[in-house]
Design a protein around this motif. Structure first.
Motif, PDB file in Angstrom:
ATOM      1  N   GLN A 196     -48.498 -22.188  11.149  1.00 44.81           N
ATOM      2  CA  GLN A 196     -47.278 -21.429  11.436  1.00 44.81           C
ATOM      3  C   GLN A 196     -45.988 -22.225  11.271  1.00 44.81           C
ATOM      4  O   GLN A 196     -44.916 -21.625  11.166  1.00 44.81           O
ATOM      5  N   THR A 197     -46.077 -23.552  11.273  1.00 42.91           N
ATOM      6  CA  THR A 197     -44.861 -24.352  11.215  1.00 42.91           C
ATOM      7  C   THR A 197     -44.070 -24.087   9.930  1.00 42.91           C
ATOM      8  O   THR A 197     -42.840 -24.051   9.947  1.00 42.91           O
ATOM      9  N   GLY A 198     -44.785 -23.880   8.835  1.00 40.98           N
ATOM     10  CA  GLY A 198     -44.100 -23.565   7.583  1.00 40.98           C
ATOM     11  C   GLY A 198     -43.413 -22.218   7.623  1.00 40.98           C
ATOM     12  O   GLY A 198     -42.396 -22.005   6.943  1.00 40.98           O
ATOM     13  N   ASP A 199     -43.967 -21.282   8.420  1.00 41.40           N
ATOM     14  CA  ASP A 199     -43.343 -19.970   8.564  1.00 41.40           C
ATOM     15  C   ASP A 199     -41.944 -20.079   9.151  1.00 41.40           C
ATOM     16  O   ASP A 199     -41.032 -19.339   8.770  1.00 41.40           O
ATOM     17  N   VAL A 200     -41.770 -20.981  10.110  1.00 43.12           N
ATOM     18  CA  VAL A 200     -40.439 -21.174  10.692  1.00 43.12           C
ATOM     19  C   VAL A 200     -39.498 -21.694   9.615  1.00 43.12           C
ATOM     20  O   VAL A 200     -38.351 -21.243   9.497  1.00 43.12           O
ATOM     21  N   ALA A 201     -39.990 -22.609   8.808  1.00 40.57           N
ATOM     22  CA  ALA A 201     -39.150 -23.204   7.772  1.00 40.57           C
ATOM     23  C   ALA A 201     -38.671 -22.167   6.764  1.00 40.57           C
ATOM     24  O   ALA A 201     -37.499 -22.157   6.374  1.00 40.57           O
ATOM     25  N   VAL A 202     -39.555 -21.256   6.319  1.00 42.45           N
ATOM     26  CA  VAL A 202     -39.162 -20.298   5.284  1.00 42.45           C
ATOM     27  C   VAL A 202     -38.364 -19.124   5.859  1.00 42.45           C
ATOM     28  O   VAL A 202     -37.817 -18.324   5.098  1.00 42.45           O
ATOM     29  N   SER A 203     -38.278 -19.021   7.174  1.00 40.95           N
ATOM     30  CA  SER A 203     -37.523 -17.918   7.774  1.00 40.95           C
ATOM     31  C   SER A 203     -36.025 -18.065   7.562  1.00 40.95           C
ATOM     32  O   SER A 203     -35.279 -17.084   7.648  1.00 40.95           O
ATOM     33  N   GLY A 235     -45.300 -14.363  -8.559  1.00 41.63           N
ATOM     34  CA  GLY A 235     -44.069 -13.899  -7.909  1.00 41.63           C
ATOM     35  C   GLY A 235     -44.242 -13.288  -6.535  1.00 41.63           C
ATOM     36  O   GLY A 235     -43.246 -12.927  -5.896  1.00 41.63           O
ATOM     37  N   THR A 236     -45.470 -13.162  -6.054  1.00 39.35           N
ATOM     38  CA  THR A 236     -45.687 -12.615  -4.713  1.00 39.35           C
ATOM     39  C   THR A 236     -45.243 -13.628  -3.666  1.00 39.35           C
ATOM     40  O   THR A 236     -45.537 -14.812  -3.772  1.00 39.35           O
ATOM     41  N   ARG A 237     -44.552 -13.146  -2.644  1.00 40.10           N
ATOM     42  CA  ARG A 237     -44.094 -14.014  -1.572  1.00 40.10           C
ATOM     43  C   ARG A 237     -44.986 -13.814  -0.354  1.00 40.10           C
ATOM     44  O   ARG A 237     -45.155 -12.684   0.110  1.00 40.10           O
ATOM     45  N   PHE A 238     -45.546 -14.905   0.178  1.00 42.03           N
ATOM     46  CA  PHE A 238     -46.398 -14.843   1.365  1.00 42.03           C
ATOM     47  C   PHE A 238     -45.611 -15.333   2.572  1.00 42.03           C
ATOM     48  O   PHE A 238     -45.042 -16.431   2.547  1.00 42.03           O
ATOM     49  N   ILE A 239     -45.574 -14.511   3.618  1.00 39.38           N
ATOM     50  CA  ILE A 239     -44.911 -14.907   4.856  1.00 39.38           C
ATOM     51  C   ILE A 239     -45.809 -14.528   6.026  1.00 39.38           C
ATOM     52  O   ILE A 239     -46.791 -13.803   5.865  1.00 39.38           O
ATOM     53  N   GLY A 240     -45.474 -15.011   7.203  1.00 36.59           N
ATOM     54  CA  GLY A 240     -46.222 -14.679   8.404  1.00 36.59           C
ATOM     55  C   GLY A 240     -45.342 -14.008   9.433  1.00 36.59           C
ATOM     56  O   GLY A 240     -44.106 -13.957   9.291  1.00 36.59           O
ATOM     57  N   GLY A 241     -45.963 -13.507  10.485  1.00 38.41           N
ATOM     58  CA  GLY A 241     -45.213 -12.843  11.541  1.00 38.41           C
ATOM     59  C   GLY A 241     -44.226 -13.760  12.227  1.00 38.41           C
ATOM     60  O   GLY A 241     -43.143 -13.331  12.643  1.00 38.41           O
ATOM     61  N   THR A 242     -44.576 -15.037  12.337  1.00 38.24           N
ATOM     62  CA  THR A 242     -43.667 -16.008  12.946  1.00 38.24           C
ATOM     63  C   THR A 242     -42.369 -16.095  12.159  1.00 38.24           C
ATOM     64  O   THR A 242     -41.279 -16.189  12.738  1.00 38.24           O
ATOM     65  N   SER A 243     -42.470 -16.056  10.838  1.00 37.42           N
ATOM     66  CA  SER A 243     -41.280 -16.104   9.986  1.00 37.42           C
ATOM     67  C   SER A 243     -40.385 -14.895  10.231  1.00 37.42           C
ATOM     68  O   SER A 243     -39.157 -15.024  10.356  1.00 37.42           O
ATOM     69  N   LEU A 244     -40.988 -13.706  10.300  1.00 32.04           N
ATOM     70  CA  LEU A 244     -40.202 -12.492  10.554  1.00 32.04           C
ATOM     71  C   LEU A 244     -39.509 -12.562  11.909  1.00 32.04           C
ATOM     72  O   LEU A 244     -38.343 -12.179  12.049  1.00 32.04           O
ATOM     73  N   TRP A 245     -40.224 -13.060  12.926  1.00 29.09           N
ATOM     74  CA  TRP A 245     -39.641 -13.126  14.270  1.00 29.09           C
ATOM     75  C   TRP A 245     -38.416 -14.035  14.290  1.00 29.09           C
ATOM     76  O   TRP A 245     -37.369 -13.678  14.833  1.00 29.09           O
ATOM     77  N   PHE A 246     -38.535 -15.205  13.687  1.00 32.20           N
ATOM     78  CA  PHE A 246     -37.410 -16.142  13.696  1.00 32.20           C
ATOM     79  C   PHE A 246     -36.226 -15.594  12.914  1.00 32.20           C
ATOM     80  O   PHE A 246     -35.065 -15.749  13.322  1.00 32.20           O
ATOM     81  N   ALA A 247     -36.496 -14.953  11.788  1.00 31.51           N
ATOM     82  CA  ALA A 247     -35.396 -14.365  11.015  1.00 31.51           C
ATOM     83  C   ALA A 247     -34.677 -13.285  11.810  1.00 31.51           C
ATOM     84  O   ALA A 247     -33.448 -13.158  11.737  1.00 31.51           O
ATOM     85  N   GLU A 248     -35.431 -12.511  12.585  1.00 27.81           N
ATOM     86  CA  GLU A 248     -34.836 -11.443  13.389  1.00 27.81           C
ATOM     87  C   GLU A 248     -33.946 -11.987  14.501  1.00 27.81           C
ATOM     88  O   GLU A 248     -33.025 -11.301  14.957  1.00 27.81           O
ATOM     89  N   HIS A 249     -34.213 -13.214  14.976  1.00 22.79           N
ATOM     90  CA  HIS A 249     -33.525 -13.727  16.152  1.00 22.79           C
ATOM     91  C   HIS A 249     -32.491 -14.808  15.855  1.00 22.79           C
ATOM     92  O   HIS A 249     -31.884 -15.349  16.783  1.00 22.79           O
ATOM     93  N   ALA A 250     -32.280 -15.116  14.592  1.00 24.19           N
ATOM     94  CA  ALA A 250     -31.332 -16.175  14.248  1.00 24.19           C
ATOM     95  C   ALA A 250     -29.899 -15.757  14.572  1.00 24.19           C
ATOM     96  O   ALA A 250     -29.486 -14.622  14.314  1.00 24.19           O
ATOM     97  N   GLY A 251     -29.133 -16.687  15.147  1.00 24.05           N
ATOM     98  CA  GLY A 251     -27.727 -16.441  15.413  1.00 24.05           C
ATOM     99  C   GLY A 251     -26.883 -16.651  14.167  1.00 24.05           C
ATOM    100  O   GLY A 251     -27.402 -16.909  13.072  1.00 24.05           O
ATOM    101  N   ASP A 252     -25.569 -16.564  14.313  1.00 28.10           N
ATOM    102  CA  ASP A 252     -24.664 -16.703  13.166  1.00 28.10           C
ATOM    103  C   ASP A 252     -24.798 -18.067  12.492  1.00 28.10           C
ATOM    104  O   ASP A 252     -24.598 -18.194  11.283  1.00 28.10           O
ATOM    105  N   ASN A 253     -25.136 -19.090  13.288  1.00 27.22           N
ATOM    106  CA  ASN A 253     -25.305 -20.436  12.727  1.00 27.22           C
ATOM    107  C   ASN A 253     -26.739 -20.717  12.308  1.00 27.22           C
ATOM    108  O   ASN A 253     -27.072 -21.840  11.916  1.00 27.22           O
TER     109      ASN A 253
END
Length: 467
Positions: free
Chosen positions: A175-182, A93-111
């Motif tokens: 890192q490409t998968g990090d963008v996908a899971v963001s 059940g542990t979720r692994f993410i990277g810094g790239t994922s956090l960055w993209f999630a922080e910057h996503a617009g309404d769409n």
């Protein structure tokens, strides 16, 4: 997942390189009172302890049991999620993410789209392509960030003020998968080419291709810029993205060395400071990406003339005693080495190959050496004996000199002696540097020293960061 969504969860950091430190600072800046655990080496643990963060626990054994104790683990890109400990923790059940994922999630617009982002990936040429993209964006008058795998972790530029008008982001297959899971979508995603690489991290060639393509298959960019000359990319169908093709006759492409937009001649690319025809071809990718966002690309093509080549990438360091020294330390695949040889075709070359052994097949490279071998090949490093064994029968048939060395200094000495009065010593190892060097930069620096050049003068990446 945004950083604020980590609150109340059991969170660990895994890795304490530049990416790990960036993740720590980003999380701590938003969540001042949240306990964190860091998994790192013993040497790194000493550095982390010096922070005197009472809420940071440091451990040096990232076992499956310990990783499973956390809800989220923010891992550095070089740590594979396919290792036994990570796989077991994921199953619990542990979720692994990277810094790239956090960055993209922080910057996503309404769409869900992260506006003005140009993400670039590919097996070879992605660093030069991303830098060239940033160079032309800046030439268009836009304040641009050159970040990502090229040297500035995304979380180091979490909230720059003022914000850039454009983001040129290099992404490795880690890192490409990090963008996908963001859950976020790049504005533009560029995929240059696909060859087997990093098989030890991904586990297989099929998974490497799958992970690399997640930038377009799973992250669903608004626009996908793809290489029509790559068979795997040409076969892609992306119903959630608009596809723009380069290296196709109706778009930006090369005819021999001439740059065309459709049937319109634009310029001769041979004078450009872009090492190798493959990099001049990737200019087509950059112009296609710019054009896809409404930027007038044709007038910007000429600005490629003022581009400064990157270090460690087919970098001609200079000439000493009639020998030209070329640093292509970033080369980590046999395909990259073949491209490097092509750049110096017709010259007398001593090629240095080998390094960390991650199981990549060199048989295709060996077949190419039957007709396109340099004067001398010196094998070295952990996979040197395996490459040497493949090349030995070919060398007898094709008539090139094959030598073996254990280390880079031995290989340089052998190459220098083999060339004698003149030629090209080409370091294009086709393998990672792990085991003997921290990274390809350290390997390139040592090569520069051995050749008699100042390593500090060759390592700076022009335009890195925001400008």
């Amino acid at each position: 997942m945004r950083i604020s969504q980590l609150e109340g969860k059991r969170v660990a950091l895994w890795g304490w390189g530049r990416e790990g430190r960036a993740a720590y600072l980003a999380v701590r800046s938003r969540l001042l009172s949240m306990p964190l655990t860091l998994f790192c080496s013993e040497a790194e643990a000493v550095e982390a302890a010096a922070l005197d963060d009472k809420l940071l626990s440091v451990e040096t054994q990232a076992t499956a049991e310990r990783l499973s104790a956390f809800d989220v683990v923010i891992k550095s890109p070089g740590i594979s999620p396919n290792g036994p400990a990570a796989v077991a923790a994921t199953a619990s059940g542990t979720r692994f993410i990277g810094g790239t994922s956090l960055w993209f999630a922080e910057h996503a617009g309404d769409n869900g789209v992260v506006s003005n982002t140009f993400c670039v990936t590919g097996t070879k040429g992605k660093s030069t392509t991303t830098s060239l993209l940033a160079h032309l964006l800046r030439a268009s008058g836009r304040r641009t960030a050159l970040v990502g795998n090229i040297g500035v972790p995304m979380l180091e530029v979490l909230d720059p003020q003022p914000a850039p008008e454009a983001w040129a982001i290099e992404l490795s297959s880690y890192q490409t998968g990090d963008v996908a899971v963001s859950g976020a979508h790049p504005d533009v995603a560029v995929v240059l080419n696909l060859f087997p690489e990093h098989l030890d991290w991904h586990g297989s060639e099929a998974r490497y291709i799958e992970d690399k393509l997640k930038l377009v298959t799973d992250a669903h960019p608004r626009i996908a810029v793809l290489n029509a000359a790559d068979p795997r990319l040409a076969a892609l169908r992306l119903p959630n993205s608009e596809i723009r093709w380069f290296n196709r006759a109706d778009g930006w492409h090369l005819r021999e060395d001439d740059l065309y937009r459709g049937d319109v001649f634009v310029m001769d690319t041979r004078p450009l400071p872009l090492p190798g025809r493959h990099n001049r071809s990737n200019l087509c990718a950059v112009l296609t990406a710019l054009e896809a966002t409404g930027i007038e690309a044709r007038p910007l093509a000429a600005h490629a003339q003022s581009f400064r080549p990157l270090p460690n990438r087919l970098q001609v360091m200079g000439t000493r005693d009639g020998i030209t020294w070329v640093n292509d330390s970033i080369s980590t695949t046999p395909h990259a080495t073949l491209a490097a040889l092509d750049c110096f075709a017709g010259r007398r070359i001593a090629l240095l190959v080998g390094g960390h052994d991650r199981g990549v097949d060199w048989s295709e490279f060996a077949e190419h050496m039957r007709d396109g071998a340099p004067a001398t090949i010196v094998t070295m490093g952990a996979n040197g004996p395996r490459i040497h064994a493949l090349l030995a029968p070919v060398a007898q048939e094709a008539g090139f000199t094959l030598m073996a060395a254990g280390t880079l200094p031995e290989a340089v000495a052998a190459a220098r002696a083999a060339l004698g009065e003149g030629g090209v010593v080409l370091l294009s190892p086709g393998a990672p540097s792990f085991g003997q060097y921290k990274d390809y930069v350290a390997r390139g620096r040592h090569f520069a020293e051995l050749a008699g050049f100042d390593p500090d003068a060759i390592t700076a990446i022009p335009g890195l960061g925001i400008a």
